[in-house]
Design an enzyme around this catalytic site. Sequence first.
Site, PDB file in Angstrom:
ATOM      1  N   SER A   1       0.824  -1.217   0.000  1.00  0.00           N
ATOM      2  CA  SER A   1       0.000   0.000   0.000  1.00  0.00           C
ATOM      3  C   SER A   1       0.851   1.258   0.000  1.00  0.00           C
ATOM      4  O   SER A   1       2.021   1.251   0.377  1.00  0.00           O
ATOM      5  CB  SER A   1      -0.937  -0.007   1.213  1.00  0.00           C
ATOM      6  OG  SER A   1      -1.720  -1.168   1.202  1.00  0.00           O
TER       7      SER A   1
HETATM    8  N1  SAM Z   1      -0.621  -5.071   4.064  1.00  0.00           N
HETATM    9  C1  SAM Z   1       0.043  -5.369   2.819  1.00  0.00           C
HETATM   10  C2  SAM Z   1       1.445  -4.845   2.742  1.00  0.00           C
HETATM   11  O1  SAM Z   1       1.852  -4.093   3.627  1.00  0.00           O
HETATM   12  O2  SAM Z   1       2.129  -5.218   1.776  1.00  0.00           O
HETATM   13  C3  SAM Z   1      -0.749  -4.872   1.630  1.00  0.00           C
HETATM   14  C4  SAM Z   1      -1.617  -5.912   1.168  1.00  0.00           C
HETATM   15  S1  SAM Z   1      -2.384  -5.866  -0.393  1.00  0.00           S
HETATM   16  C5  SAM Z   1      -2.983  -4.242  -0.604  1.00  0.00           C
HETATM   17  C6  SAM Z   1      -3.828  -6.806   0.106  1.00  0.00           C
HETATM   18  C7  SAM Z   1      -3.552  -8.233   0.501  1.00  0.00           C
HETATM   19  O3  SAM Z   1      -4.768  -8.808   0.966  1.00  0.00           O
HETATM   20  C8  SAM Z   1      -3.052  -9.104  -0.639  1.00  0.00           C
HETATM   21  O4  SAM Z   1      -1.847  -9.706  -0.267  1.00  0.00           O
HETATM   22  C9  SAM Z   1      -4.170 -10.131  -0.807  1.00  0.00           C
HETATM   23  O5  SAM Z   1      -3.720 -11.406  -1.200  1.00  0.00           O
HETATM   24  C10 SAM Z   1      -4.760 -10.164   0.593  1.00  0.00           C
HETATM   25  N2  SAM Z   1      -6.125 -10.689   0.684  1.00  0.00           N
HETATM   26  C11 SAM Z   1      -7.176 -10.491  -0.159  1.00  0.00           C
HETATM   27  N3  SAM Z   1      -8.257 -11.156   0.305  1.00  0.00           N
HETATM   28  C12 SAM Z   1      -7.878 -11.782   1.456  1.00  0.00           C
HETATM   29  C13 SAM Z   1      -8.539 -12.629   2.391  1.00  0.00           C
HETATM   30  N4  SAM Z   1      -9.830 -12.966   2.267  1.00  0.00           N
HETATM   31  N5  SAM Z   1      -7.837 -13.086   3.453  1.00  0.00           N
HETATM   32  C14 SAM Z   1      -6.527 -12.769   3.618  1.00  0.00           C
HETATM   33  N6  SAM Z   1      -5.846 -11.977   2.762  1.00  0.00           N
HETATM   34  C15 SAM Z   1      -6.518 -11.488   1.691  1.00  0.00           C
END
Ligand code: SAM
Length: 215
Positions: A60
């Site tokens: 992000s």
């Molecule tokens: N917090 C992260 C970072 O600092 O890099 C940013 C994450 S990215 C914007 C969103 C993440 O949410 C992705 O890695 C995606 O795979 C995960 N995600 C999406 N749906 C999810 C779910 N139901 N449970 C767990 N993770 C999920």
Amino acid sequence: MTFSEQADSLIQQLKSEGIEDNRVLDAILKTPRERFLPESLHPLAYENRALPIGNEQTISQPSIVAMMTESLQLRGNETVLEIGTGSGYQSAILAQLCGKVVTVERIKDLASSAKQLLTELGYENIEYHFGDGALGWEGQAPYSAIIVTASAAERPQKLVSQLEDGGRMVIPVGTDPVQILYRLKRCGERIKEEELCRCRFVPLITEETNNGRPQ
Ligand code: SAM
């Protein structure tokens, strides 16, 4: 400019955008964002923008990380649930500001590389889980704070139910093009809701709230 000079100027930018909590600014300053990115993106590591981390996911934007973290109002001893470990960058920031981070990721490759990196960087207060974070993580519930780093079509009720009394949750809600970042606060049986800003996140993929979105 060195990474450290670039980090200093990012902090100035975050301050000018209204981030006031010095603990949050300090954690961002101390976290080597380049380590959470592929080498080809190191030159962009301290730009205030989201960047690709593989598997069609992103790390992000620093100003969003700062705002979400600040709005959790952490004091140092809380257990925080993070949904969407991704690169592990947000987990690293949280780990410096609370007692324990419980983080859940649905993509195995990301979950294991984030765990390996954060362990290498010396973080000892992070618990890693692989699975559907929209269901929360019952094991450590209820939580003082929950941060969801992917956009939900609706507020996932299982997550809301894992907030302790007085607990805060930040969550982007909505499908493209309009997503809104909310802060929810549990007050007994009531949930108070506050709109923070418009935002743009990758989708929270879950059978619970997927509403026909492709998986
Ligand atoms: N917090 C992260 C970072 O600092 O890099 C940013 C994450 S990215 C914007 C969103 C993440 O949410 C992705 O890695 C995606 O795979 C995960 N995600 C999406 N749906 C999810 C779910 N139901 N449970 C767990 N993770 C999920």
